[in-house]
Write a protein that holds these residues in place. Structure first.
Motif, PDB file in Angstrom:
ATOM      1  N   TYR A 122      -0.449   3.234  -2.328  1.00  0.00           N
ATOM      2  CA  TYR A 122       0.782   2.724  -1.736  1.00  0.00           C
ATOM      3  C   TYR A 122       1.364   1.558  -2.521  1.00  0.00           C
ATOM      4  O   TYR A 122       0.630   0.736  -3.084  1.00  0.00           O
ATOM      5  CB  TYR A 122       0.517   2.212  -0.316  1.00  0.00           C
ATOM      6  N   VAL A 146       8.603   2.014   1.397  1.00  0.00           N
ATOM      7  CA  VAL A 146       7.245   2.526   1.226  1.00  0.00           C
ATOM      8  C   VAL A 146       7.259   3.558   0.108  1.00  0.00           C
ATOM      9  O   VAL A 146       8.004   4.540   0.167  1.00  0.00           O
ATOM     10  CB  VAL A 146       6.722   3.171   2.528  1.00  0.00           C
ATOM     11  N   ASP A 165      -4.795   7.885  -0.913  1.00  0.00           N
ATOM     12  CA  ASP A 165      -3.385   7.602  -1.174  1.00  0.00           C
ATOM     13  C   ASP A 165      -3.260   6.263  -1.894  1.00  0.00           C
ATOM     14  O   ASP A 165      -4.109   5.374  -1.736  1.00  0.00           O
ATOM     15  CB  ASP A 165      -2.581   7.528   0.132  1.00  0.00           C
ATOM     16  N   VAL A 213       4.650   6.015  -1.992  1.00  0.00           N
ATOM     17  CA  VAL A 213       3.280   6.508  -1.840  1.00  0.00           C
ATOM     18  C   VAL A 213       2.981   7.650  -2.815  1.00  0.00           C
ATOM     19  O   VAL A 213       3.814   8.504  -3.055  1.00  0.00           O
ATOM     20  CB  VAL A 213       3.009   6.970  -0.397  1.00  0.00           C
ATOM     21  N   HIS A 262      -8.423   0.178   3.333  1.00  0.00           N
ATOM     22  CA  HIS A 262      -7.413  -0.194   2.341  1.00  0.00           C
ATOM     23  C   HIS A 262      -8.066  -1.174   1.359  1.00  0.00           C
ATOM     24  O   HIS A 262      -8.728  -2.124   1.796  1.00  0.00           O
ATOM     25  CB  HIS A 262      -6.209  -0.842   3.016  1.00  0.00           C
ATOM     26  N   ILE A 312       4.124  -1.156  -1.086  1.00  0.00           N
ATOM     27  CA  ILE A 312       4.948  -1.573   0.040  1.00  0.00           C
ATOM     28  C   ILE A 312       5.802  -2.749  -0.406  1.00  0.00           C
ATOM     29  O   ILE A 312       5.275  -3.761  -0.882  1.00  0.00           O
ATOM     30  CB  ILE A 312       4.090  -1.999   1.244  1.00  0.00           C
TER      31      ILE A 312
END
Length: 222
Positions: free
Chosen positions: A193, A212, A191, A214, A145, A195
Motif C-alpha cells: 500500500y 489509496v 498487498d 495498492v 502491516h 496511503i
C-alpha cells in the motif's frame, strides 16, 4: 470466497472509479522532492461520533476505532522521527481500523471512516466496507502491516505512508453461519500500500487518507 483478499478484489472490480494505480516492483526509492500523487487533495471536516468515546487508545481523536477481540490489526512498524510523518503514520493505521470497524458495524457511514478519510480515500473505504456487507461477511484473525516507510511534501501537509500487509492469518467469516472461510496461504495474501495522508487544517494533529494506491499479490512483501 477466499480470505480477506476476495472482498477487496470484488470491490476493485465493482467500480471503475476505484481503479487504483499499481505500484511497480523492485526498489521504491523515490526522493523526498518527488511529487506525491494525490497530495494536493484537500482535507475535509470529519464527522464526530454521537456515541460516547471509549478509552483514549480506542478514541485517539474522540472517535471510536475499537474492534472486536477476534479482529486483530497489527501495525508492526517503527515511527519516523519527523513529527508530522509519525502523526500521519498513526492515522494511516486508524484509517484501516476505521474500515474494519465499518465492516463490523455493517455501515460505510461509520464516524471513524469520515474522520480518517477524505476524497478518494473515503470512496475507497466506503466501497471496501460495502463489499463486505453485500457478501454477508465480517472478518476474523490477524492482519499484519509492516515494513513501513514515509516521505512528506516540502510544506509538510501531505505524507505518503507505504507498507506491506500480510492477510495469511486474516479470514472472512459468514455472519449468518459463523463459518470461517479459509484458503491455503499464497501470494494472494500480500498487498503493498501507499496511503496519501493529508493534514486536517484546523484539527489537532488529525491526518486523513486522501488516496489509496495498492499493489495486490505483492511478492516483494513475502
Amino acid at each position: 470466497m477466499t480470505r480477506r483478499s476476495l472482498p477487496v478484489a470484488a470491490a476493485l472490480a465493482a467500480t471503475a472509479a476505484l481503479l487504483l494505480t499499481a505500484c511497480g516492483g523492485g526498489d521504491d526509492k523515490s526522493s523526498d522532492n518527488d511529487k506525491i500523487a494525490g497530495a494536493d487533495q484537500e482535507s475535509k471536516k470529519p464527522t464526530k461520533s454521537a456515541e460516547p468515546a471509549g478509552s483514549s487508545e480506542d478514541s485517539p481523536d474522540g472517535v471510536d476505532v475499537s474492534l472486536p477481540k477476534d479482529m486483530n490489526l497489527v501495525f508492526d512498524w517503527d515511527k519516523p522521527k519527523a513529527k508530522n510523518e509519525a502523526a500521519a503514520m498513526d492515522d494511516a493505521a486508524n484509517f484501516f481500523r476505521a474500515i474494519y470497524r465499518g465492516v463490523d458495524k455493517r455501515t460505510a457511514k461509520e464516524a471513524a471512516v469520515t474522520t480518517y478519510a477524505t476524497g478518494d480515500g473515503l470512496h475507497y473505504a466506503q466501497v471496501q466496507i460495502n463489499e463486505w456487507i453485500k457478501g454477508g461477511w465480517t472478518a476474523t484473525g490477524t492482519l499484519r502491516h509492516y515494513d513501513a516507510r514515509t516521505r512528506s511534501t516540502t510544506n509538510g501537509n501531505s505524507v505518503e505512508v507505504a507498507f506491506c500487509a500480510d492477510a495469511s492469518k486474516f479470514f472472512g467469516k459468514e455472519i449468518k453461519t459463523k463459518k470461517v472461510l479459509t484458503t491455503e496461504p499464497s501470494v494472494n495474501d500480500f498487498d503493498y500500500y501507499k496511503i496519501i495522508m493529508v493534514k486536517f487544517p484546523t484539527g489537532d494533529g488529525l491526518w486523513q487518507a486522501s488516496k489509496v494506491i495498492v499493489e495486490t499479490k505483492a511478492a516483494k512483501c513475502q
